[in-house]
Motif scaffolding. Structure first.
Motif, PDB file in Angstrom:
ATOM      1  N   TRP A   1      -4.382  -4.742   8.590  1.00 16.01           N
ATOM      2  CA  TRP A   1      -4.844  -4.382   7.244  1.00 16.01           C
ATOM      3  C   TRP A   1      -5.733  -3.149   7.275  1.00 16.01           C
ATOM      4  O   TRP A   1      -5.612  -2.266   6.411  1.00 16.01           O
ATOM      5  CB  TRP A   1      -5.589  -5.556   6.616  1.00 16.01           C
ATOM      6  CG  TRP A   1      -6.231  -5.189   5.310  1.00 16.01           C
ATOM      7  CD1 TRP A   1      -5.635  -5.115   4.083  1.00 16.01           C
ATOM      8  CD2 TRP A   1      -7.597  -4.793   5.125  1.00 16.01           C
ATOM      9  NE1 TRP A   1      -6.538  -4.695   3.134  1.00 16.01           N
ATOM     10  CE2 TRP A   1      -7.757  -4.497   3.746  1.00 16.01           C
ATOM     11  CE3 TRP A   1      -8.689  -4.660   5.970  1.00 16.01           C
ATOM     12  CZ2 TRP A   1      -8.963  -4.078   3.213  1.00 16.01           C
ATOM     13  CZ3 TRP A   1      -9.908  -4.248   5.442  1.00 16.01           C
ATOM     14  CH2 TRP A   1     -10.036  -3.964   4.075  1.00 16.01           C
ATOM     15  N   LEU A   2      -6.616  -3.078   8.249  1.00 21.10           N
ATOM     16  CA  LEU A   2      -7.508  -1.920   8.344  1.00 21.10           C
ATOM     17  C   LEU A   2      -6.721  -0.614   8.421  1.00 21.10           C
ATOM     18  O   LEU A   2      -7.057   0.378   7.758  1.00 21.10           O
ATOM     19  CB  LEU A   2      -8.397  -2.049   9.586  1.00 21.10           C
ATOM     20  CG  LEU A   2      -9.514  -3.087   9.540  1.00 21.10           C
ATOM     21  CD1 LEU A   2     -10.125  -3.263  10.922  1.00 21.10           C
ATOM     22  CD2 LEU A   2     -10.594  -2.680   8.536  1.00 21.10           C
TER      23      LEU A   2
ATOM     24  N   HIS B   1     -11.072   1.363  15.087  1.00 23.14           N
ATOM     25  CA  HIS B   1     -12.125   0.971  14.155  1.00 23.14           C
ATOM     26  C   HIS B   1     -13.052   0.020  14.890  1.00 23.14           C
ATOM     27  O   HIS B   1     -12.646  -0.673  15.828  1.00 23.14           O
ATOM     28  CB  HIS B   1     -11.487   0.298  12.934  1.00 23.14           C
ATOM     29  CG  HIS B   1     -12.415   0.008  11.803  1.00 23.14           C
ATOM     30  ND1 HIS B   1     -13.185  -1.132  11.733  1.00 23.14           N
ATOM     31  CD2 HIS B   1     -12.683   0.705  10.662  1.00 23.14           C
ATOM     32  CE1 HIS B   1     -13.885  -1.125  10.615  1.00 23.14           C
ATOM     33  NE2 HIS B   1     -13.606  -0.023   9.942  1.00 23.14           N
TER      34      HIS B   1
ATOM     35  N   SER C   1      -3.976  -0.296   5.130  1.00 23.48           N
ATOM     36  CA  SER C   1      -4.641  -0.113   3.831  1.00 23.48           C
ATOM     37  C   SER C   1      -5.339   1.235   3.726  1.00 23.48           C
ATOM     38  O   SER C   1      -5.707   1.654   2.624  1.00 23.48           O
ATOM     39  CB  SER C   1      -5.666  -1.220   3.609  1.00 23.48           C
ATOM     40  OG  SER C   1      -6.769  -1.076   4.502  1.00 23.48           O
ATOM     41  N   GLY C   2      -5.549   1.890   4.845  1.00 29.15           N
ATOM     42  CA  GLY C   2      -6.269   3.156   4.837  1.00 29.15           C
ATOM     43  C   GLY C   2      -7.760   2.999   5.005  1.00 29.15           C
ATOM     44  O   GLY C   2      -8.500   3.989   4.995  1.00 29.15           O
ATOM     45  N   THR C   3      -8.226   1.740   5.155  1.00 24.77           N
ATOM     46  CA  THR C   3      -9.657   1.522   5.394  1.00 24.77           C
ATOM     47  C   THR C   3     -10.089   2.220   6.672  1.00 24.77           C
ATOM     48  O   THR C   3     -11.174   2.791   6.751  1.00 24.77           O
ATOM     49  CB  THR C   3      -9.955   0.013   5.481  1.00 24.77           C
ATOM     50  OG1 THR C   3      -9.553  -0.616   4.254  1.00 24.77           O
ATOM     51  CG2 THR C   3     -11.436  -0.235   5.729  1.00 24.77           C
ATOM     52  N   SER C   4      -9.248   2.155   7.680  1.00 24.15           N
ATOM     53  CA  SER C   4      -9.481   2.906   8.908  1.00 24.15           C
ATOM     54  C   SER C   4      -8.696   4.206   8.845  1.00 24.15           C
ATOM     55  O   SER C   4      -7.494   4.209   8.563  1.00 24.15           O
ATOM     56  CB  SER C   4      -9.024   2.094  10.132  1.00 24.15           C
ATOM     57  OG  SER C   4      -9.126   2.863  11.313  1.00 24.15           O
ATOM     58  N   GLN C   5      -9.385   5.296   9.081  1.00 20.00           N
ATOM     59  CA  GLN C   5      -8.759   6.616   9.127  1.00 20.00           C
ATOM     60  C   GLN C   5      -8.899   7.151  10.549  1.00 20.00           C
ATOM     61  O   GLN C   5      -9.831   7.893  10.859  1.00 20.00           O
ATOM     62  CB  GLN C   5      -9.427   7.553   8.115  1.00 20.00           C
ATOM     63  CG  GLN C   5      -9.308   7.127   6.671  1.00 20.00           C
ATOM     64  CD  GLN C   5      -7.908   7.366   6.119  1.00 20.00           C
ATOM     65  OE1 GLN C   5      -7.166   8.205   6.625  1.00 20.00           O
ATOM     66  NE2 GLN C   5      -7.537   6.620   5.086  1.00 20.00           N
TER      67      GLN C   5
ATOM     68  N   VAL D   1      -6.325  -8.872  10.311  1.00 21.14           N
ATOM     69  CA  VAL D   1      -7.226  -7.867   9.739  1.00 21.14           C
ATOM     70  C   VAL D   1      -7.035  -6.518  10.426  1.00 21.14           C
ATOM     71  O   VAL D   1      -7.196  -5.461   9.791  1.00 21.14           O
ATOM     72  CB  VAL D   1      -8.695  -8.337   9.843  1.00 21.14           C
ATOM     73  CG1 VAL D   1      -9.651  -7.249   9.358  1.00 21.14           C
ATOM     74  CG2 VAL D   1      -8.901  -9.620   9.033  1.00 21.14           C
TER      75      VAL D   1
ATOM     76  N   ASN E   1       2.269   2.625   2.387  1.00 16.45           N
ATOM     77  CA  ASN E   1       1.935   3.419   3.579  1.00 16.45           C
ATOM     78  C   ASN E   1       3.133   3.432   4.524  1.00 16.45           C
ATOM     79  O   ASN E   1       3.392   2.461   5.227  1.00 16.45           O
ATOM     80  CB  ASN E   1       0.713   2.822   4.274  1.00 16.45           C
ATOM     81  CG  ASN E   1       0.249   3.659   5.453  1.00 16.45           C
ATOM     82  OD1 ASN E   1       0.939   4.565   5.908  1.00 16.45           O
ATOM     83  ND2 ASN E   1      -0.943   3.367   5.956  1.00 16.45           N
TER      84      ASN E   1
ATOM     85  N   TYR F   1       0.810  -1.220   0.000  1.00 14.05           N
ATOM     86  CA  TYR F   1       0.000   0.000   0.000  1.00 14.05           C
ATOM     87  C   TYR F   1       0.842   1.268   0.000  1.00 14.05           C
ATOM     88  O   TYR F   1       0.290   2.372  -0.101  1.00 14.05           O
ATOM     89  CB  TYR F   1      -0.930   0.011   1.218  1.00 14.05           C
ATOM     90  CG  TYR F   1      -2.055  -1.000   1.116  1.00 14.05           C
ATOM     91  CD1 TYR F   1      -3.151  -0.773   0.289  1.00 14.05           C
ATOM     92  CD2 TYR F   1      -2.020  -2.191   1.835  1.00 14.05           C
ATOM     93  CE1 TYR F   1      -4.182  -1.695   0.191  1.00 14.05           C
ATOM     94  CE2 TYR F   1      -3.045  -3.124   1.746  1.00 14.05           C
ATOM     95  CZ  TYR F   1      -4.118  -2.878   0.915  1.00 14.05           C
ATOM     96  OH  TYR F   1      -5.136  -3.790   0.816  1.00 14.05           O
TER      97      TYR F   1
END
Length: 251
Positions: free
Chosen positions: A124-125, A204, A128-132, A121, A68, A66
């Protein structure tokens, strides 16, 4: 005071165990030990150690994939990845005999998909940027809180496991001093602090659900079952009266 494993802690169910806990134990035993039947090619510890040792590599791969390179991503890698390596060192030095049982192929898959894999997971959250995350405190203060919680949890878990392992090699029975003097399940307290720190870093709702399942469906059941087993010792009542379940003065 010994501790059952987080997922499996032997097939035996104490005679005085509450009915709800006994039912949960039978269900998890079936899922992890016996699901699908057939050969038992691996030990439960191998499944656990695969996830623990692989965490550092998995999180590093996520950072690369990613792109990141944020401070939060690197701190999470240091916390969760290093904890996995700490676990491997602990398992090499004083392995928990409860993990050494052989399980079915289906049981190993269930253990990974039902609990262990979900811990990946979390990372990953975040990565990956799924969690901000919008932390309640400034980032530097929140990172300090999470790192401190993780480090203290590791120390408590390692010290309690080491005390249990080496004490029970010499003498069986209750352990009521050292790490177990004030609380009866310091191993679980340490693990809850560690994974709580990961959830706080990710910030999250999903890690909250996963930990609720693990802590209530597995940890709480194992602690209740262990206390039912230890109640056979004459000194149990006095020890229970002067100690706390998880945290002095609160629980």
């Amino acid at each position: 005071m010994s501790r059952d494993s987080a997922i499996a802690s032997g097939h035996a169910i104490p005679a005085h165990a509450p009915a709800w806990a006994a039912a949960m134990r039978r269900f998890t035993n079936w899922l992890v030990y016996d699901f699908g039947g057939g050969p038992r090619p691996w030990k439960f510890s191998w499944v656990i150690n695969f996830q623990k040792a692989g965490t550092f590599v998995f999180l590093g791969a996520l950072i690369a994939y990613y792109g990141n390179t944020s401070t939060a991503a690197w701190i999470y890698l240091a916390m969760h990845g290093s904890y996995g390596l700490v676990w491997i060192i602990k398992d090499l030095a004083f392995p928990d005999p409860n993990w050494q049982v052989r399980i079915t192929i289906g049981g190993g898959i269930n253990a990974f998909l039902g609990v262990l894999g979900w811990y990946w997971v979390f990372g990953w959250l975040l990565i990956s940027g799924t969690s901000q995350p919008d932390y309640p405190l400034p980032d530097y203060a929140w990172f300090c809180l999470c790192i401190s919680l993780c480090m203290l949890g590791c120390v408590i878990m390692i010290a309690a496991d080491a005390q249990k392992y080496f004490t029970l090699r010499v003498k069986r029975g209750l352990i009521t001093d050292g790490m177990h003097r004030y609380i009866r399940h310091p191993n679980y307290l340490g693990e809850m602090m560690i994974y709580g720190s990961f959830a706080l870093m990710v910030w999250h709702w999903l890690p909250v659900l996963v930990l609720a399942w693990v802590w209530i469906g597995l940890f709480a059941v194992n602690m209740v079952m262990k206390e039912a087993s230890l109640s056979r010792y004459p000194e149990w009542a006095a020890y229970k009266q002067r100690s706390w379940w998880l945290f002095p003065g609160i629980l």
